[in-house]
Design an enzyme around this catalytic site. Sequence first.
Site, PDB file in Angstrom:
ATOM      1  N   PRO A  31     -50.342   9.997 -27.149  1.00 37.16           N
ATOM      2  CA  PRO A  31     -51.207   9.229 -26.421  1.00 37.16           C
ATOM      3  C   PRO A  31     -51.620   7.960 -27.153  1.00 37.16           C
ATOM      4  CG  PRO A  31     -52.109  11.162 -26.956  1.00 37.16           C
ATOM      5  CD  PRO A  31     -50.598  11.414 -27.092  1.00 37.16           C
ATOM      6  N   GLU A  32     -51.819   6.912 -26.561  1.00 30.56           N
ATOM      7  CA  GLU A  32     -52.409   5.988 -27.174  1.00 30.56           C
ATOM      8  C   GLU A  32     -53.663   5.519 -26.674  1.00 30.56           C
ATOM      9  OE1 GLU A  32     -50.441   2.787 -29.134  1.00 30.56           O
ATOM     10  OE2 GLU A  32     -48.484   3.686 -28.701  1.00 30.56           O
ATOM     11  N   HIS A  37     -49.916  28.016 -25.345  1.00 24.73           N
ATOM     12  CA  HIS A  37     -50.533  26.889 -26.214  1.00 24.73           C
ATOM     13  C   HIS A  37     -51.887  26.473 -25.701  1.00 24.73           C
ATOM     14  CE1 HIS A  37     -46.440  26.882 -27.725  1.00 24.73           C
ATOM     15  NE2 HIS A  37     -45.924  26.359 -26.373  1.00 24.73           N
ATOM     16  N   ARG A  59     -47.722  21.249 -29.786  1.00 24.75           N
ATOM     17  CA  ARG A  59     -47.461  20.681 -31.319  1.00 24.75           C
ATOM     18  C   ARG A  59     -48.672  20.867 -32.286  1.00 24.75           C
ATOM     19  NH1 ARG A  59     -43.371  15.983 -31.555  1.00 24.75           N
ATOM     20  NH2 ARG A  59     -43.250  16.375 -33.819  1.00 24.75           N
ATOM     21  N   LYS A 106     -54.440 -10.297 -46.108  1.00 21.74           N
ATOM     22  CA  LYS A 106     -53.565  -9.286 -46.000  1.00 21.74           C
ATOM     23  C   LYS A 106     -51.973  -9.907 -45.695  1.00 21.74           C
ATOM     24  CE  LYS A 106     -55.984  -5.657 -44.750  1.00 21.74           C
ATOM     25  NZ  LYS A 106     -55.808  -4.453 -45.340  1.00 21.74           N
TER      26      LYS A 106
END
Length: 270
Positions: A2-3, A91, A110, A151
């Site tokens: 998920p973002e 889970h 996971r 950067k």
Amino acid sequence: MPELPEVEVVRRGLEEILKDQPVLEKIELKRKDLRGPIPAKKLSTLIGEPVTSVERRAKYLLLWTPKGAMLSHLGMTGTWRVSPWGDERDHDHIYLHFSGGLRLAYRDPRRFGCFDFVQKEKTHPKLVDLGPEPLGENFTAQGLWGKLRKKEVALKVALMDQKIVVGVGNIYASEALFASGIRPALKASKLSLERAEVLVKEIRRILADSIVKGGSSISDFAQASGESGYFQNSFQVYDRAGEPCRICGSILKSKVMGGRNTFWCGQCQK
Ligand SMILES: [Zn+2]
């Protein structure tokens, strides 16, 4: 994984479910850790308190009570769902029991997620160094440009640096750079203020669009029938190496940058 848009959709789902501010009656932990240990004792200080708001900071969810918050990160495969009695699944690692019989389940095959206690947002180690929210007013072209001056890494790698801006993950970094016509390998310090303005606008647009597209999973969530959803967008470049660009027809390229696969069009992006 998920973002930010997916996590924001989960936040909105949780906000809807918890809008009547139910009291947290019990935190039932099926294991002592996810990616890191779960601080059961500290979390137990929240028992008896109502959940007054659900916030998102970067990809962290914060369920606030007057005495502090439960902090949740979904990792790779974490989901929250309303889980009535009889709905226990493999889970499921955490059940939150609330007044009125509401039960929320956290499932994470996971186990890369996290569940933690937060007293104050500003002092929590996971939250203290985070950069501005990409959809918030503190994320500006001037601010981004200023941070990129020193950067020397590729712009795409810099965009995924959580101190520069939070929640622009691998997918959306590639997509926003394509939409802005900027090559991902451009040295971050070489980005002009003018192009930073385009980039900020495109990052905001793409994230906001994705949140709107994910909106349909909120109703599943509220009806307790579905898991908090991850949704597939039709991407312009992400995961499309070797396929033709939808704008110019050139074959899209990919390369690993900063450890993550990066996708772009050699014609459309300069
Ligand atoms: Zn192209």
